[in-house]
Write a protein that holds these residues in place. Structure first.
Motif: not given
Length: 192
Positions: A111-140
């Motif tokens: 499901l998430c084994s590889g960078p392309g698969r991971l992005c597809a599974a999480l719904g990450i695309d080019l619109s996320v580029d530059g997003t601050d990772l310390r704020a929503p929609p990201f959680t760590w």
């Protein structure tokens, strides 16, 4: 709580193994990473800032997302001038039904084994580029304990192939590719 992103790429790549990454409450435990920095001939940043890699030269703790082969997205965590960590694989734990629907598959190990698969599974695309990772929609979520980590050669590069900058959770069934004894090199020791 977000990890400390302001550290060398190699150190951050190791530190992220075992950390849980969520994007819009979907994701899982990071089990595989690769490090890249400006002095690395295999890095997008090696030739200096360009429009495509501008995020790598911005502040640490931002998403650097790019497309490979015109098809797949790759998600990276910036950590310094020209440095980033590619998130290669996750063990899916949160929002599994959503990930299965996005990927149109049920096999958890792929499901998430590889960078392309991971992005597809999480719904990450080019619109996320530059997003601050310390704020929503990201959680760590911090990792528990000190997981066993293997180091080996990075995948899909033709330069600096002997650098041991690919890190993976030992024996994880969710790696994009096992870190074999042929790939394994001594893991660099981190100073405490």
């Amino acid at each position: 709580m977000a990890p400390s992103f302001e550290q060398p790429a190699e150190a951050l790549a190791r530190a992220l193994i075992g950390v849980t990454l969520l994007f819009h409450d979907v994701g899982g435990e990071i089990v595989e990473t690769e490090a890249y920095d400006a002095g690395d001939p295999a890095s997008h940043s090696f030739a200096g800032p360009r429009q495509r890699n501008a995020t790598m030269f911005g502040p640490p703790g931002h998403a650097y997302v790019y497309r490979i082969y015109g098809l797949h997205h790759c998600f990276n965590v910036t950590c310094g001038a020209g440095a980033a960590v590619l998130i290669r694989a996750l063990a899916p734990t949160h929002g599994v039904a959503a990930m299965k629907a996005r990927r149109r598959m049920d096999d958890l190990s792929r499901l998430c084994s590889g960078p392309g698969r991971l992005c597809a599974a999480l719904g990450i695309d080019l619109s996320v580029d530059g997003t601050d990772l310390r704020a929503p929609p990201f959680t760590w979520v911090e990792r528990r304990g000190d997981p066993p980590i293997a180091a080996g050669r990075r995948i899909g590069i033709s330069r600096a192939v002997d650098r041991p900058w690919r890190f993976g959770l030992v024996d994880s069934p969710f790696l994009s590719r096992p870190i074999s004894s042929d790939d394994t090199v001594p893991a660099p020791q981190l100073s405490k």
